[in-house]
Scaffold this motif. Structure first.
Motif, PDB file in Angstrom:
ATOM      1  N   LYS B   2       0.752  -1.128  -0.062  1.00 45.63           N
ATOM      2  CA  LYS B   2       0.077  -0.042   0.050  1.00 45.63           C
ATOM      3  C   LYS B   2       0.809   1.199   0.018  1.00 45.63           C
ATOM      4  O   LYS B   2       1.757   1.419   1.123  1.00 45.63           O
ATOM      5  N   ILE B   3       1.043   2.164  -1.305  1.00 47.50           N
ATOM      6  CA  ILE B   3       1.715   3.046  -1.021  1.00 47.50           C
ATOM      7  C   ILE B   3       0.827   4.498  -1.664  1.00 47.50           C
ATOM      8  O   ILE B   3       0.000   4.355  -2.451  1.00 47.50           O
ATOM      9  N   ALA B   4       1.360   5.448  -0.603  1.00 40.34           N
ATOM     10  CA  ALA B   4       0.520   6.671  -0.966  1.00 40.34           C
ATOM     11  C   ALA B   4       1.431   7.762  -1.593  1.00 40.34           C
ATOM     12  O   ALA B   4       2.756   7.681  -1.660  1.00 40.34           O
ATOM     13  N   VAL B   5       0.907   8.523  -2.875  1.00 43.62           N
ATOM     14  CA  VAL B   5       1.636   9.469  -3.597  1.00 43.62           C
ATOM     15  C   VAL B   5       0.895  10.795  -3.350  1.00 43.62           C
ATOM     16  O   VAL B   5      -0.351  10.804  -3.623  1.00 43.62           O
ATOM     17  N   LEU B   6       1.578  11.419  -2.610  1.00 45.41           N
ATOM     18  CA  LEU B   6       0.734  12.858  -2.211  1.00 45.41           C
ATOM     19  C   LEU B   6       1.129  14.012  -3.260  1.00 45.41           C
ATOM     20  O   LEU B   6       2.379  14.221  -3.436  1.00 45.41           O
ATOM     21  N   GLY B   7       0.042  14.459  -4.127  1.00 42.20           N
ATOM     22  CA  GLY B   7       0.166  15.411  -4.906  1.00 42.20           C
ATOM     23  C   GLY B   7      -0.557  14.846  -6.379  1.00 42.20           C
ATOM     24  O   GLY B   7      -0.068  13.656  -6.705  1.00 42.20           O
ATOM     25  N   THR B   8      -0.782  15.784  -7.197  1.00 45.83           N
ATOM     26  CA  THR B   8      -1.207  15.310  -8.464  1.00 45.83           C
ATOM     27  C   THR B   8      -0.874  16.076  -9.640  1.00 45.83           C
ATOM     28  O   THR B   8      -1.467  16.058 -10.633  1.00 45.83           O
ATOM     29  N   GLY B   9       0.367  16.419  -9.512  1.00 48.30           N
ATOM     30  CA  GLY B   9       1.159  16.951 -10.502  1.00 48.30           C
ATOM     31  C   GLY B   9       1.837  16.067 -11.300  1.00 48.30           C
ATOM     32  O   GLY B   9       1.687  14.695 -11.142  1.00 48.30           O
ATOM     33  N   GLU B  73       1.401   2.089   3.634  1.00 46.15           N
ATOM     34  CA  GLU B  73       2.720   1.650   4.254  1.00 46.15           C
ATOM     35  C   GLU B  73       3.914   2.623   4.108  1.00 46.15           C
ATOM     36  O   GLU B  73       4.883   2.648   4.988  1.00 46.15           O
ATOM     37  N   LEU B  74       3.940   3.077   2.759  1.00 43.89           N
ATOM     38  CA  LEU B  74       5.028   3.702   2.434  1.00 43.89           C
ATOM     39  C   LEU B  74       4.356   5.117   1.762  1.00 43.89           C
ATOM     40  O   LEU B  74       3.539   4.900   1.104  1.00 43.89           O
ATOM     41  N   VAL B  75       5.039   6.306   1.921  1.00 43.20           N
ATOM     42  CA  VAL B  75       4.352   7.486   1.311  1.00 43.20           C
ATOM     43  C   VAL B  75       5.366   8.288   0.584  1.00 43.20           C
ATOM     44  O   VAL B  75       6.744   8.497   0.575  1.00 43.20           O
ATOM     45  N   ILE B  76       5.208   8.594  -0.717  1.00 43.50           N
ATOM     46  CA  ILE B  76       5.741   9.378  -1.623  1.00 43.50           C
ATOM     47  C   ILE B  76       5.541  10.926  -1.738  1.00 43.50           C
ATOM     48  O   ILE B  76       4.257  11.022  -1.654  1.00 43.50           O
ATOM     49  N   ASN B  77       6.404  11.844  -1.200  1.00 41.56           N
ATOM     50  CA  ASN B  77       5.961  13.286  -1.178  1.00 41.56           C
ATOM     51  C   ASN B  77       6.143  13.760  -2.720  1.00 41.56           C
ATOM     52  O   ASN B  77       7.354  14.052  -3.349  1.00 41.56           O
ATOM     53  N   GLY B  78       5.182  14.108  -3.259  1.00 43.53           N
ATOM     54  CA  GLY B  78       4.849  14.884  -4.780  1.00 43.53           C
ATOM     55  C   GLY B  78       4.260  16.393  -4.529  1.00 43.53           C
ATOM     56  O   GLY B  78       3.982  17.050  -5.458  1.00 43.53           O
ATOM     57  N   ILE B  79       4.268  16.869  -3.322  1.00 38.99           N
ATOM     58  CA  ILE B  79       3.721  18.223  -3.204  1.00 38.99           C
ATOM     59  C   ILE B  79       4.796  19.211  -3.367  1.00 38.99           C
ATOM     60  O   ILE B  79       5.855  19.113  -3.015  1.00 38.99           O
TER      61      ILE B  79
END
Lengths: 238, 238
Positions: B2-9, B73-79
């Motif tokens: 389960k991976i989150a990607v923060l940001g829609t750019g 569980e793991l988050v990628i910051n794309g903000i």
């Protein structure tokens, strides 16, 4: 060719030795030749006394900064970043209409004991200027009659003059500046050093990125376990 | 996973699409999902409306930032860099004890019309922080219970998720951070993207060099005649 190398540090020595080996007439500039020759201790970076370097590399001519610049057709600036603008400005007349290749990084430090360098984690002391200006641009503004080219700065100078020592020479060197003829002179010099992949980044404003890369250069060196004087290159893969 | 990607750019889209392709459960974080889905115009970087992106990439789950982080569980910051610290701090609880991979560059700009980017000579707007601090370090200080890893930032995100597209993948990716297990997670993710040469620069202070490299990245792109979104990599040759 008559080439001046301003500065007696490790970088200046690397270029002076290589240029002499290539058959050029090399004029090394220093603030006070007598004082330079009188030193008997290693310098702050651990380089042996310059008198010994001259003995090991016959044919180099040691002169005051202005006289070295005056004797040359092409000038390489190896003066410490925080002294470069003032020192070069004092020799502005002797640098008029000449190509000046600048590889200085504008580190803010005066004494190594105050600003340990490199730090254990490989990051440089503060840069000034940084981000919105560069030392290369400052020098060009201070010397409008001189053709400033920023180059060499993304490598240790020992590998700038010996690119084949890294990966058989398969890595990239950069140039930036406002004067196409001066950049061509720099490219020709780099080719004589053994460089095959030389990328013209464009105008001198790109000196910002080249100087700011000092942080990344240091970090890569530490990442490779190289505590000082990184022995690697970067290749632009395209 | 389960991976989150923060940001829609553009960067977030590249990671979200690749992660879904690799079979992960992908939770995309945005400030206001309804507002994101309501947009019908391309964003300021020219990306098509996110609703269209979701239609083209089924299986992505769009959530508010905090809910996306909580689900993963793991988050990628794309903000965007200038919004990252405030936005992430608002989701601090949901990020506790998780790995956060940050690839943001702390550009100072609000509107493209005010700060044309990239400029004709390829230099970025001012970075803040820069030189003596980094966005990666700021985020780690703001989120002391989160394991921040700086990575990806030295490339366009389209080639981060497809390294083979450049020189057959023969170039270098970097990681830096204080947490060995989080760096290993990042390395594993990068290997799943296709990276073979991943260099651990060491502690998070090396994020300074990685972020400041933005100037050089832009200059190299312009030097290669690439007006936007450089299609190249750098290889550490050693």
């Amino acid at each position: 060719m008559k080439i001046a190398v301003l500065g007696t540090g490790g970088g200046g020595r690397a270029h002076a030795a290589k240029l002499a080996e290539l058959g050029h007439d090399v004029f090394v500039g220093t603030r006070d030749p007598e004082a330079t020759l009188a030193r008997t201790e290693p310098d702050m970076m651990g380089n042996p006394p310059y008198k010994q370097f001259l003995a090991d590399h016959p044919g180099l001519t040691l002169l005051p900064f202005g006289a070295a610049a005056a004797a040359a057709e092409l000038v390489i600036n190896g003066i410490d970043g925080h002294n470069a603008v003032a020192t070069l400005t004092a020799s502005a007349d002797q640098l008029t209409r000449k190509t000046l290749i600048d590889y200085a990084v504008p580190f803010v430090y005066q004494h190594r004991s105050e600003h340990p360098w490199p730090t254990p984690w490989g990051v440089m002391p503060k840069l000034d200027p940084c981000d919105t200006d560069s030392l290369g641009e400052q020098i060009q503004r201070a010397l409008p009659q001189t053709k400033v080219v920023k180059s060499f700065v993304t490598q240790e100078q020992s590998t700038v003059v010996d690119p084949q020592a890294i990966g058989g020479g398969d890595h990239t060197m950069f140039v930036a500046g406002e004067h196409a003829d001066a950049k061509q002179q720099t490219v020709d010099l780099l080719k004589s050093y053994g460089w095959n992949d030389i990328l013209d980044l464009g105008p001198l404003v790109c000196a910002r990125g080249m100087e700011m890369y000092a942080h990344m250069h240091s970090a890569i060196g530490f990442g490779l376990g190289q505590k000082f004087g990184g022995h690697f290159g970067i290749k632009v893969v395209r």
